[in-house]
Structures are given as C-alpha cells and as structure tokens.
Design an enzyme around this catalytic site. Sequence first.
Site, mmCIF file in Angstrom:
data_model
loop_
_atom_site.group_PDB
_atom_site.id
_atom_site.type_symbol
_atom_site.label_atom_id
_atom_site.label_comp_id
_atom_site.label_asym_id
_atom_site.label_seq_id
_atom_site.Cartn_x
_atom_site.Cartn_y
_atom_site.Cartn_z
ATOM 1 N N GLU A 187 0.800 -1.227 0.000
ATOM 2 C CA GLU A 187 0.000 0.000 0.000
ATOM 3 C C GLU A 187 0.838 1.285 0.000
ATOM 4 O OE1 GLU A 187 -3.065 -0.416 2.977
ATOM 5 O OE2 GLU A 187 -3.801 -2.278 2.063
ATOM 6 N N GLU A 233 -5.624 -8.644 -0.430
ATOM 7 C CA GLU A 233 -6.104 -8.510 0.956
ATOM 8 C C GLU A 233 -7.611 -8.314 0.945
ATOM 9 O OE1 GLU A 233 -4.405 -5.619 3.545
ATOM 10 O OE2 GLU A 233 -2.323 -6.070 2.993
ATOM 11 N N TRP A 267 -6.882 -11.670 4.520
ATOM 12 C CA TRP A 267 -6.133 -10.968 5.575
ATOM 13 C C TRP A 267 -6.782 -11.253 6.924
ATOM 14 C CZ3 TRP A 267 -1.693 -8.130 5.761
ATOM 15 C CH2 TRP A 267 -1.448 -7.432 6.955
#
Length: 367
Positions: free
Chosen positions: A177, A308, A337
């Site tokens: 990210e 995720e 996740w």
Amino acid sequence: MLLTALAVLFASTGCQARLSVSGTNLNYNGHHIFLSGANQAWVNYARDFGHNQYSKGKSTFESTLSDIQSHGGNSVRVWLHIEGESTPEFDNNGYVTGIDNTLISDMRAYLHAAQRHNILIFFTLWNGAVKQSTHYRLNGLMVDTRKLQSYIDHALKPMANALKNEKALGGWDIMNEPEGEIKPGESSSEPCFDTRHLSGSGAGWAGHLYSAQEIGRFVNWQAAAIKEVDPGAMVTVGSWNMKADTDAMGFHNLYSDHCLVKAGGKQSGTLSFYQVHTYDWQNHFGNESPFKHSFSNFRLKKPMVIGEFNQEHGAGMSSESMFEWAYTKGYSGAWTWSRTDVSWNNQLRGIQHLKSRTDHGQVQFGL
C-alpha cells in the site's frame, strides 16, 4: 551428437517449474493456476527474519503453512523489512551496508518449510501503510536514489540471487500500500504523476509524503534489480485500491509499465501481475472494488490477485463467497487478511471452498 542431444533434452526437461504469466492468467509448470491462500503478514512484526529471528516464530509460521495446505491453499504473503526496523543493515547516514549473516538462511528455512507443504511464498519488502519510528530509514530510500541504490546493491540483489532457485519462492511484492504515503491531489502535465483523481479518496492516510513519481521510481528500480539477477522472477505491488490500479472508470494506473518506466527509467522495472486490496467502509464496498466487478471490467493486460480482504470487512459477503467471486470472475488469486487478525477459521473456510477446483484454474499443484 547423441550425447549433445540428450544433454539438451535433459536441460529442457530438467528446468525448475516456476510461476509465470500467460496473458492475463498465471501459470505454473504450463498449467493455468489460481493463487489461493492468506496473508501470514508477520509473527513478530518486522522481526521475523534475520538476526536468527526466524527460530522464534518458526512454529507459528509452520502451523499456518500446515493449515493452509490442509484446507487446499497454495500460497502465502509475508512481510519482510517493513520500515527497516531490523533489516537490512543501515549506517548512521541512512545508507544500506548489507544484510546480517542469517537473513538469507532464515528466509531459506521458511521457504523450505513452505516447499514441504506445497505452498508458494511472496515476500513483501516494504510497508507504506504506516509511518512509525524507523520510517526515516525507508524515507531515505524513497527520496534519495543513492540510498536506494545502496539497498539494491547490498541487500536486494544478494537476496534475490541467493533465493532464486528456491522452489517455494513465488515472487516479490515491492511494497504494501504505497498509496498510504502518496501526495494526493497533485497536478502534473505528465498523467503518470498526476494524482488529482486521488483527492478525497483516503490516499495519504499515513502522511502526504511522496509524489507518484517517487513511488514509481522506488518500485521500478527494485523490480529491475530483481529481474537483473533473476529474469524469471515475479514482481508485484500491493495496491490499496483499484483507484490506483486501473485506467478504467476515470482512475489512473500508477503501476502500468508505461508509468513505472516513466518514473524510474528502467525498462525491465515493471510488474509481473497486479495486486489490489479491498475492504468495506460502513458495510459497503466502494464502486471500484473487485468484489463489484469482473476482472475484465478493469481493462488490464496482466493478471490481478486480490491480495487482501476478509469476511469481517466484506460488506456482508462470507469468506466462501469472496473466494468464489475471485475465482470465477477472472482474477488470478485471493489472499485473505490475515493470520494475525480476525477469525482464522473464517479464512480457512474460504480457502477450503476452492480446494481441488480446476474449472477456473488449478488450485492444488505440487512444487
């Protein structure tokens, strides 16, 4: 002549099977496959590998591998440096001087355990979702190309070269990210570096620290370095949202080949496949979520893994239905996740839902 022919035949048939890309599909050993698994993420945050640290979490790591294998999964995403808390080695000026003498052996021990369970491992090098006490180390690599090159020369290339023949090495995820630290709302005459489409999107939640060009260069240089020592390596980036991963729907793909090369200048520094993360907000997915679209809607020319997600933030979808969606809507993988967060049993039920499936890609295969 006969001996030469036999030698060539042996070489061609004795090559190690590896993950590869075919159009918008992932292949393994010539077969279309689907990556089904989970994020281990970590056992001891930022302190799982190197300095003999793997031994502390070994039993938990191997328990996760066993669980995923027994439920029919085939892959795990795990974090490595994060923000440079314990690896690699930095000097007082922020240059990387090397890696300690157990980092590679720790990583190799984990890969060997994964191989015994027929599981591919994807190492996530860095994390852009937080800004914590050692961020100054990562910051140096982001903004100073000399420091980034020191990491490439003294840590990344030695790691990639040492581990390139490990059967359980699935690939390298350059950063988790990066958009957590991007500067949204920046105007640029170069579309690759214009982030006005991210204004008000939530991007930059950890700080408005880096331009799209700096992030692109960071990815481009490391991807090129990995491929320099291992041309067949698989490289990806764990993007936070499709808003940064597609040119469809009024968004812009910051990680396209064109934009990464434009940012860093290295022709080979591109991704093998895309990876996106998706969670609900107030029990609803955004309109750009992969759980609202078939893969084809994003008009991408490479495979995409949903890297995720989970039932707890799945807008009412069960883990099983999320894996089913990813599998049947054209995506190339699904990693829930995570082992460190929310219900592990829920995640395992999702993984088990695809056990032994072959209709949209082979899920179980031997390494």
